[in-house]
Design a protein around this motif. Structure first.
Motif, PDB file in Angstrom:
ATOM      1  N   LEU A 422      29.329  54.835  32.211  1.00 36.24           N
ATOM      2  CA  LEU A 422      29.084  54.206  33.514  1.00 36.24           C
ATOM      3  C   LEU A 422      30.344  53.652  34.153  1.00 36.24           C
ATOM      4  N   ASP A 423      31.474  53.707  33.440  1.00 32.86           N
ATOM      5  CA  ASP A 423      32.700  53.101  33.956  1.00 32.86           C
ATOM      6  C   ASP A 423      33.097  53.654  35.322  1.00 32.86           C
ATOM      7  N   LYS A 424      33.004  54.979  35.474  1.00 32.16           N
ATOM      8  CA  LYS A 424      33.445  55.591  36.731  1.00 32.16           C
ATOM      9  C   LYS A 424      32.573  55.138  37.892  1.00 32.16           C
ATOM     10  N   GLN A 425      31.243  55.119  37.689  1.00 33.56           N
ATOM     11  CA  GLN A 425      30.349  54.755  38.782  1.00 33.56           C
ATOM     12  C   GLN A 425      30.530  53.280  39.174  1.00 33.56           C
ATOM     13  N   ILE A 426      30.680  52.405  38.171  1.00 35.97           N
ATOM     14  CA  ILE A 426      30.859  50.991  38.479  1.00 35.97           C
ATOM     15  C   ILE A 426      32.198  50.769  39.188  1.00 35.97           C
ATOM     16  N   SER A 427      33.243  51.445  38.714  1.00 33.15           N
ATOM     17  CA  SER A 427      34.556  51.338  39.369  1.00 33.15           C
ATOM     18  C   SER A 427      34.485  51.833  40.804  1.00 33.15           C
ATOM     19  N   LEU A 428      33.722  52.904  41.029  1.00 27.12           N
ATOM     20  CA  LEU A 428      33.570  53.431  42.388  1.00 27.12           C
ATOM     21  C   LEU A 428      32.938  52.383  43.295  1.00 27.12           C
ATOM     22  N   GLU A 463      28.001  63.813  48.187  1.00 26.50           N
ATOM     23  CA  GLU A 463      28.994  63.433  47.183  1.00 26.50           C
ATOM     24  C   GLU A 463      28.695  62.043  46.618  1.00 26.50           C
ATOM     25  N   ALA A 464      28.300  61.123  47.487  1.00 26.57           N
ATOM     26  CA  ALA A 464      27.981  59.774  47.029  1.00 26.57           C
ATOM     27  C   ALA A 464      26.813  59.798  46.044  1.00 26.57           C
ATOM     28  N   TRP A 465      25.768  60.565  46.364  1.00 26.26           N
ATOM     29  CA  TRP A 465      24.612  60.640  45.475  1.00 26.26           C
ATOM     30  C   TRP A 465      24.972  61.318  44.146  1.00 26.26           C
ATOM     31  N   GLN A 466      25.751  62.383  44.220  1.00 25.15           N
ATOM     32  CA  GLN A 466      26.139  63.075  42.983  1.00 25.15           C
ATOM     33  C   GLN A 466      26.959  62.162  42.074  1.00 25.15           C
ATOM     34  N   GLU A 467      27.760  61.289  42.679  1.00 22.17           N
ATOM     35  CA  GLU A 467      28.559  60.347  41.883  1.00 22.17           C
ATOM     36  C   GLU A 467      27.682  59.265  41.257  1.00 22.17           C
ATOM     37  N   LEU A 468      26.710  58.776  42.009  1.00 20.30           N
ATOM     38  CA  LEU A 468      25.955  57.593  41.588  1.00 20.30           C
ATOM     39  C   LEU A 468      24.640  57.907  40.890  1.00 20.30           C
TER      40      LEU A 468
END
Length: 484
Positions: A422-428, A463-468
């Motif tokens: 989850l690090d990438k999503q939280i950092s985003l 892109e936002a949905w695919q990331e989150l």
């Protein structure tokens, strides 16, 4: 008994599905059964002692079988945090009528039954008559199935539950609802609709009772209303999904089409469903024979398609020991790429969430991101923020509230560098990834909602949905039990 010692019935017949915990039960009752009006009534009129809740002791808990609405309102006025989705409204209500709230009782009289079976006839008289807020047909069906699960049979229920006019009809309704929960739907949003409050069995029975439509869906019943067959094959599911979409958008909910067996719309619907099911109508003209295909002038090795035919794609055989060749000329159907669709590719299972959050997921799944990209971005923000709050609420922490930035800060404290995935999503969300207005970042969401010069396009929303999406999936999964 002490009011705080009374537990809500997680299997209350008013619920479309059993609730996993009390927080979800409170939310469902307040949102679906208008318990807020009961709370206001208690403050204005006081608690009426002549209406005694029915209670059963189960595994050390005193569970309220009758009066869940009243008890939930009473408990919520004493502790608004019990209802996460309505906490602020309840707190404001209590503050406004503080003197009346202080006068509400700490203890109330209850009638304790030894088990659910002995309480069943009383519940039936109260809720299938005119004494209380009547149960709808869905609720009556769940009640009847609960009695059958407890060992009763249909003949006994006909004799003892005199308030019910047609027990087999309710059994059919309940069994169809159960079958919908286990149907292999291809559309998660449609599955959520089929198993939720919005689909009324009193309307849908016009479809599954229809002699022409019932076999196309795969439903068959015995004399008591129990299922002997239900939708299993892809063709049966396709027919079922087509009908459910008709009910969902209002095409069939008025019952005009299904109730007019001689009408043109009904005939058109039956013909469409027969084609979906692969059934040829007896009135259809005989197919014109297809002339044989001439032999190709050049013959290749065995398995080689004739000249001009598409390449045959090899598929692994069931045994896993070789490959099979598709029939030459057969179309190979592949799903569209998610970035070519006008709607987001939502794959998370949100069927067990509170109805308010479910509806936001349904809107997110259905919104046209090409036509309404800014609206889709703001809806996505709401889904993410609400999912974080729901995540903590079902784990007993109702203090997580505020803006997206505030709830993500708590999320980072608990999970960043703890759950590596989850690090990438939280950092985003914390604007820790470049560029600054990267789709899915907190700044991007803020700009979409508040910056008049910000322009959002459909691809950014995708892109936002695919990331989150992985983070959202993690947030809405039910808590893992601490017991082994």
């Amino acid at each position: 008994m002490k009011v705080d010692a009374l537990s809500l019935d997680l299997n209350n017949y008013r619920f479309a599905v059993a609730q996993p915990d009390e927080a979800m039960a409170f939310n469902d009752l307040f949102e679906g059964e208008d318990v807020m009006s009961v709370a206001r009534s208690l403050l204005h009129e006081g608690y009426r002692t002549n209406e005694v809740p029915l209670v059963v002791e189960e595994e050390g808990w005193y569970v309220v079988l009758e009066a869940n609405r009243r008890v939930s309102a009473l408990r919520a006025l004493r502790d608004p945090s019990l209802v996460p989705n309505h906490r602020h409204k309840l707190e404001a209500l209590v503050k406004r009528y503080q003197a009346d709230a202080d006068d509400l009782p700490d203890e109330i009289y209850v009638t304790v039954y030894p088990d659910r079976g002995s309480a069943a006839p009383v519940l039936a008289r109260q809720h299938i008559g005119a004494d209380k807020k009547s149960w709808g047909l869905d609720e009556q069906a769940r009640f009847v199935l609960a009695q059958l699960a407890g060992g009763a049979d249909v003949a006994t229920l006909k004799a003892t539950l005199t308030g019910i006019k047609d027990v087999p009809r309710l059994v059919r309704m309940g069994r169809v609802r159960q079958a919908l929960h286990s149907t292999p739907f291809t559309d998660p949003a449609l599955a959520s609709y089929a198993t939720g409050r919005e689909l009324k069995m009193s309307a849908f029975e016009y479809a599954y009772k229809d002699r022409a439509l019932r076999p196309l869906m795969g439903f068959e019943f015995d004399g008591d209303g129990n299922l002997v067959a239900q939708p299993r094959t892809p063709a049966q599911v396709a027919v079922l999904e087509r009908l459910l979409r008709g009910f969902e958008v209002g095409e069939l909910s008025t019952r005009k089409v299904l109730n007019d067996k001689k009408g043109a719309d009904y005939a058109k619907l039956v013909d469409e469903l027969q084609q979906l099911a692969g059934v040829v109508s007896p009135d259809a003209p005989a197919p014109i024979p297809t002339p044989p295909t001439p032999a190709p002038s050049t013959v290749g090795p065995p398995g080689t398609p004739p000249p001009g035919a598409p390449d045959a794609a090899p598929t692994t055989s069931p045994s896993g020991g070789g490959t099979d060749t598709k029939v030459p000329g057969a179309a190979l159907v592949r799903p569209n790429h998610p970035d070519t669709k006008r709607k987001l590719y939502v794959t998370v299972d949100f069927s067990r969430l509170p109805s308010g959050l479910q509806k936001r997921f349904l809107e997110l799944q259905r919104i046209d991101v090409e036509a309404f990209p800014a609206a889709a971005a703001m809806l996505l923000r709401s889904v993410v923020e609400s999912s974080v709050k729901h995540h903590y609420a079902v784990r007993g922490d109702h203090r997580v509230s505020g803006t997206l930035n505030e709830v993500v800060r708590r999320l980072a404290d608990d999970y960043k560098k703890v759950v590596k995935s989850l690090d990438k999503q939280i950092s985003l969300l914390q604007n820790g990834l470049s560029p600054r207005l990267r789709p899915g970042s907190g700044d991007w969401f803020n700009a979409a909602a508040h910056d008049p010069n910000s322009v959002v396009n459909d691809q950014q929303v995708r892109e936002a949905w695919q990331e989150l999406e992985p983070l959202v999936r993690f947030l809405i999964q039910p808590p893992v039990s601490s017991t082994s």
